[in-house]
Design a protein around this motif. Structure first.
Motif, PDB file in Angstrom:
ATOM      1  N   LEU A 253       0.827  -1.213   0.000  1.00 22.79           N
ATOM      2  CA  LEU A 253       0.000   0.000   0.000  1.00 22.79           C
ATOM      3  C   LEU A 253       0.861   1.264   0.000  1.00 22.79           C
ATOM      4  CD1 LEU A 253      -2.824  -1.073   2.477  1.00 22.79           C
ATOM      5  CD2 LEU A 253      -2.935  -0.951  -0.033  1.00 22.79           C
ATOM      6  N   GLN A 254       1.951   1.226   0.744  1.00 22.71           N
ATOM      7  CA  GLN A 254       2.833   2.393   0.802  1.00 22.71           C
ATOM      8  C   GLN A 254       3.619   2.544  -0.499  1.00 22.71           C
ATOM      9  OE1 GLN A 254       5.697   2.318   3.972  1.00 22.71           O
ATOM     10  NE2 GLN A 254       6.026   4.523   3.842  1.00 22.71           N
ATOM     11  N   GLU A 255       4.164   1.447  -1.003  1.00 17.90           N
ATOM     12  CA  GLU A 255       4.968   1.493  -2.230  1.00 17.90           C
ATOM     13  C   GLU A 255       4.186   2.079  -3.400  1.00 17.90           C
ATOM     14  OE1 GLU A 255       6.985  -1.656  -5.352  1.00 17.90           O
ATOM     15  OE2 GLU A 255       6.822  -2.215  -3.246  1.00 17.90           O
ATOM     16  N   TYR A 256       2.931   1.681  -3.513  1.00 17.46           N
ATOM     17  CA  TYR A 256       2.121   2.133  -4.643  1.00 17.46           C
ATOM     18  C   TYR A 256       1.262   3.353  -4.307  1.00 17.46           C
ATOM     19  CZ  TYR A 256       3.769  -2.120  -6.794  1.00 17.46           C
ATOM     20  OH  TYR A 256       4.573  -3.100  -7.313  1.00 17.46           O
ATOM     21  N   ARG A 257       1.522   3.946  -3.140  1.00 19.48           N
ATOM     22  CA  ARG A 257       0.862   5.191  -2.711  1.00 19.48           C
ATOM     23  C   ARG A 257      -0.663   5.079  -2.791  1.00 19.48           C
ATOM     24  NH1 ARG A 257       5.458   6.997  -5.613  1.00 19.48           N
ATOM     25  NH2 ARG A 257       6.868   8.171  -4.272  1.00 19.48           N
ATOM     26  N   ALA A 258      -1.168   4.043  -2.152  1.00 15.24           N
ATOM     27  CA  ALA A 258      -2.613   3.787  -2.175  1.00 15.24           C
ATOM     28  C   ALA A 258      -3.372   4.925  -1.498  1.00 15.24           C
ATOM     29  CB  ALA A 258      -2.920   2.471  -1.475  1.00 15.24           C
ATOM     30  N   LEU A 259      -4.409   5.366  -2.159  1.00 11.09           N
ATOM     31  CA  LEU A 259      -5.310   6.394  -1.626  1.00 11.09           C
ATOM     32  C   LEU A 259      -6.734   5.932  -1.938  1.00 11.09           C
ATOM     33  CD1 LEU A 259      -5.762   9.176  -0.342  1.00 11.09           C
ATOM     34  CD2 LEU A 259      -5.578  10.152  -2.630  1.00 11.09           C
ATOM     35  N   PRO A 260      -7.340   5.181  -1.008  1.00 14.35           N
ATOM     36  CA  PRO A 260      -8.659   4.584  -1.290  1.00 14.35           C
ATOM     37  C   PRO A 260      -9.732   5.628  -1.603  1.00 14.35           C
ATOM     38  CG  PRO A 260      -7.684   3.648   0.691  1.00 14.35           C
ATOM     39  CD  PRO A 260      -6.843   4.828   0.307  1.00 14.35           C
ATOM     40  N   GLN A 261     -10.499   5.311  -2.646  1.00 10.50           N
ATOM     41  CA  GLN A 261     -11.623   6.155  -3.054  1.00 10.50           C
ATOM     42  C   GLN A 261     -12.749   5.260  -3.549  1.00 10.50           C
ATOM     43  OE1 GLN A 261     -10.483   9.117  -5.909  1.00 10.50           O
ATOM     44  NE2 GLN A 261      -8.534   9.488  -4.910  1.00 10.50           N
ATOM     45  N   LEU A 262     -13.976   5.706  -3.343  1.00  7.78           N
ATOM     46  CA  LEU A 262     -15.127   4.980  -3.874  1.00  7.78           C
ATOM     47  C   LEU A 262     -15.301   5.338  -5.344  1.00  7.78           C
ATOM     48  CD1 LEU A 262     -17.592   5.384  -0.899  1.00  7.78           C
ATOM     49  CD2 LEU A 262     -16.571   3.261  -1.731  1.00  7.78           C
ATOM     50  N   ILE A 263     -15.456   4.301  -6.174  1.00  3.65           N
ATOM     51  CA  ILE A 263     -15.539   4.462  -7.623  1.00  3.65           C
ATOM     52  C   ILE A 263     -16.692   3.599  -8.136  1.00  3.65           C
ATOM     53  CG2 ILE A 263     -14.315   4.101  -9.809  1.00  3.65           C
ATOM     54  CD1 ILE A 263     -12.898   6.144  -8.120  1.00  3.65           C
ATOM     55  N   ARG A 264     -17.338   4.078  -9.187  1.00  2.00           N
ATOM     56  CA  ARG A 264     -18.353   3.267  -9.870  1.00  2.00           C
ATOM     57  C   ARG A 264     -18.056   3.335 -11.362  1.00  2.00           C
ATOM     58  NH1 ARG A 264     -24.365   4.857  -8.693  1.00  2.00           N
ATOM     59  NH2 ARG A 264     -23.616   6.757  -9.664  1.00  2.00           N
TER      60      ARG A 264
END
Length: 181
Positions: free
Chosen positions: A83-94
């Motif tokens: 998650l850190q390596e790929y700079r995860a930033l969770p967002q809701l998507i449709r």
């Protein structure tokens, strides 16, 4: 359904990707095989159809296998590293007629990045729900595949490579041989 749709998809795709790293046969031998894998597991977004992309996806497999092979603290470390390596930033998507679900990297991120983060997010859900034991190895001793037990009664023991049938046939033959004089 035990888990959200995106969690189940992420877990299933991660197990399938790990299982393409066969000891005797490469499960992703070429770009066409990767294309089929992407279509089967319905990965959306960027897909370059290149040897570089194929190598990046193949290189991800040993890291994902650690999610099945290690203890809880190590699994958490692997998830957090991804998650850190790929700079995860969770967002809701449709998109694509799918209900809202979580994406943690942009759709134009490299395919291997999206695969890594989707797997990490899905395993994070298992860890949070104290369900990590649903990540299993196939019960057939000769098989190195992994699986995700999404059954309500936690009864799945074999991968999707026909190992359950092989074990059943072997047991049948052993019983039959034992009855012969």
């Amino acid at each position: 359904m035990l888990f959200t749709h995106d969690t189940e998809c992420g877990l299933t795709a991660a197990a399938a990707l790990v299982n393409t790293d066969g000891a005797t046969r490469e499960g992703l031998p070429d770009i066409a095989a990767l294309d089929r894998f992407v279509a089967t597991h319905r990965f959306s977004g960027r897909h370059e159809h290149t040897e570089t992309e194929l190598r990046a996806v193949r290189a991800l497999r040993p890291r994902l296998r650690r999610l099945w092979d290690d203890d809880l603290d190590t699994v958490v470390a692997v998830v957090n590293d991804l998650l850190q390596e790929y700079r995860a930033l969770p967002q809701l998507i449709r998109h694509d007629d799918q209900p809202y679900h979580v994406h943690a990297v942009p759709r134009d991120a490299p395919l291997a990045s999206r695969m890594a983060v989707e797997a990490a997010m899905a395993v994070a859900d298992l860890v949070r729900g104290d369900e990590l034991d649903r990540l299993r190895h196939c019960a057939r001793p000769e098989c190195a595949n992994v699986l995700v037990d999404l059954s309500k009664n936690r009864s799945r023991r074999f991968c999707e490579a026909g190992c359950g049938n092989r074990v059943a046939v072997s047991a049948y033959r052993a019983r039959r041989a034992a009855r012969r004089p």
